[in-house]
Design an enzyme around this catalytic site. Structure first.
Site, PDB file in Angstrom:
ATOM      1  N   GLU A  35     -14.316  61.846 -64.932  1.00 35.36           N
ATOM      2  CA  GLU A  35     -14.264  60.971 -66.105  1.00 35.36           C
ATOM      3  C   GLU A  35     -15.448  59.987 -66.144  1.00 35.36           C
ATOM      4  O   GLU A  35     -15.873  59.566 -67.213  1.00 35.36           O
ATOM      5  CB  GLU A  35     -12.906  60.248 -66.090  1.00 35.36           C
ATOM      6  N   HIS A  37     -18.559  60.641 -65.273  1.00 28.99           N
ATOM      7  CA  HIS A  37     -19.654  61.378 -65.920  1.00 28.99           C
ATOM      8  C   HIS A  37     -19.366  61.553 -67.420  1.00 28.99           C
ATOM      9  O   HIS A  37     -20.263  61.418 -68.249  1.00 28.99           O
ATOM     10  CB  HIS A  37     -19.816  62.770 -65.293  1.00 28.99           C
TER      11      HIS A  37
HETATM   12  P1  AMP Z   1     -23.791  61.969 -59.484  1.00 28.33           P
HETATM   13  O1  AMP Z   1     -23.353  63.275 -60.077  1.00 28.33           O
HETATM   14  O2  AMP Z   1     -22.822  61.405 -58.498  1.00 28.33           O
HETATM   15  O3  AMP Z   1     -25.209  61.996 -59.022  1.00 28.33           O
HETATM   16  O4  AMP Z   1     -23.762  60.932 -60.680  1.00 28.33           O
HETATM   17  C1  AMP Z   1     -24.419  61.182 -61.885  1.00 28.33           C
HETATM   18  C2  AMP Z   1     -24.355  59.955 -62.732  1.00 28.33           C
HETATM   19  O5  AMP Z   1     -22.999  59.604 -62.975  1.00 28.33           O
HETATM   20  C3  AMP Z   1     -25.004  58.734 -62.050  1.00 28.33           C
HETATM   21  O6  AMP Z   1     -25.718  57.990 -63.026  1.00 28.33           O
HETATM   22  C4  AMP Z   1     -23.812  57.984 -61.537  1.00 28.33           C
HETATM   23  O7  AMP Z   1     -24.037  56.595 -61.385  1.00 28.33           O
HETATM   24  C5  AMP Z   1     -22.805  58.253 -62.633  1.00 28.33           C
HETATM   25  N1  AMP Z   1     -21.439  58.041 -62.135  1.00 28.33           N
HETATM   26  C6  AMP Z   1     -20.885  58.557 -61.016  1.00 28.33           C
HETATM   27  N2  AMP Z   1     -19.634  58.085 -60.855  1.00 28.33           N
HETATM   28  C7  AMP Z   1     -19.413  57.234 -61.884  1.00 28.33           C
HETATM   29  C8  AMP Z   1     -18.320  56.406 -62.282  1.00 28.33           C
HETATM   30  N3  AMP Z   1     -17.198  56.363 -61.573  1.00 28.33           N
HETATM   31  N4  AMP Z   1     -18.441  55.675 -63.404  1.00 28.33           N
HETATM   32  C9  AMP Z   1     -19.587  55.697 -64.133  1.00 28.33           C
HETATM   33  N5  AMP Z   1     -20.664  56.448 -63.826  1.00 28.33           N
HETATM   34  C10 AMP Z   1     -20.582  57.208 -62.711  1.00 28.33           C
END
Ligand code: AMP
Length: 283
Positions: A35, A37
């Site tokens: 959620e 993402h």
């Molecule tokens: P990742 O797939 O973990 O590299 O994250 C991709 C993007 O999603 C990054 O900009 C993260 O900061 C964002 N993201 C990951 N978890 C969350 C969350 N719980 N709330 C908001 N954005 C998130």
């Protein structure tokens, strides 16, 4: 919603969208989408006519012994989530597509000197060089007007904003709020590694942020006192082990002695063998 694997196909799709007068939003991810993402995708679709989501577990941002091999890969479920959130295109490249000419360390790297050595950078020495390099490449491939990052990775978002400003990248980097489960746990692709007991104890991350905010609301401004209280709370959880707990300025990411409205509490904690991060403003 289309899934493409090549740089050429992204360029073609983005060119066609631009020809229709649409502006381009971009959400870079490593997949195993949740959620958090989805909220970035929705943020983009509100502001942009065409939203590209990249799904790529980037090897250059993982250190030896980190979880690159076991990082969850769930492209089918991810595709459904992006579709539901209103995304237009998924770019899911292979390593060969992303790094055709790189041979080990031999290649072009984007390396931000400030902001990257502390916090996550101290624990993960080449992490940010991998992040800034792959994000630069993705920005060059997609050429978005706006790119959306989560506050969940606060330092990463600040690093990308600084890089985009330093290198005159023609886009806006937007920081979006952290999405949490009802119990406060920040959503993360790595939460799937936690067993039920670890999941319970992982709540100590968000609980320390609540505690820090309470202390701040009661008038406490001494950063050391607040971070000591945060550490104490985490230490009362036997499965949790602190990597770092700090209160930093939101621009410089340097530790502060006296807390003000620009102060952010940031922490990384191992719960079992899973390393989790969280952060929050204290005001
Ligand atoms: P990742 O797939 O973990 O590299 O994250 C991709 C993007 O999603 C990054 O900009 C993260 O900061 C964002 N993201 C990951 N978890 C969350 C969350 N719980 N709330 C908001 N954005 C998130």
């Amino acid at each position: 919603m289309t899934v493409v694997k090549s740089v050429a196909d992204v360029r073609k799709a983005v060119k066609a969208a631009r020809a229709k007068g649409l502006n381009i939003g971009f959400v870079p991810t490593m997949g195993a989408l949740h959620e958090g993402h989805a909220s970035l995708v929705r943020h983009s679709t509100k502001e942009c006519g065409y939203t590209v989501v990249s799904i790529y577990v980037n090897p250059t941002q993982f250190g030896a012994g980190e979880d690159f091999d076991k990082y969850p890969r769930t492209l089918d479920a991810d595709t459904k989530l992006v579709d539901k959130a209103g995304g237009s295109l998924i770019f899911a490249p292979t390593d060969r597509e992303m790094y055709p000419n790189y041979r080990g360390a031999d290649g072009t790297w984007v390396d931000l000197v400030g902001l990257t050595k502390q916090l996550e950078g101290a624990s993960r020495p080449h992490h940010f060089r991998g992040v800034t390099t792959v994000v630069t490449k993705l920005f060059n491939i997609v050429q978005p007007d706006k790119a959306y990052f989560g506050q969940k990775d606060f330092q990463q978002c600040r690093v990308i904003q600084r890089m985009a400003a330093d290198l005159d990248m023609p886009l806006e980097v937007v920081m979006c709020q952290t999405v949490r489960e009802a119990n406060g746990l920040a959503m993360s692709s790595r939460n799937v590694y936690l067993n039920p007991e670890q999941r319970k104890q992982a709540l100590c991350l968000s609980q320390t942020l609540t505690k820090a905010r309470e202390l701040y609301a009661r008038g406490e401004r001494n950063a050391e006192k607040i971070s000591a209280a945060m550490r104490e709370l985490i230490a009362s959880h036997p499965l949790a082990r602190i990597d770092y707990v700090e209160i930093v300025d939101h621009d410089t990411l340097a530790s502060v002695a006296e807390i003000n409205e620009s102060s952010v509490a940031v922490l990384a904690v191992f719960v079992g063998t899973t390393r989790l991060i969280d952060n929050g403003y204290l005001k």
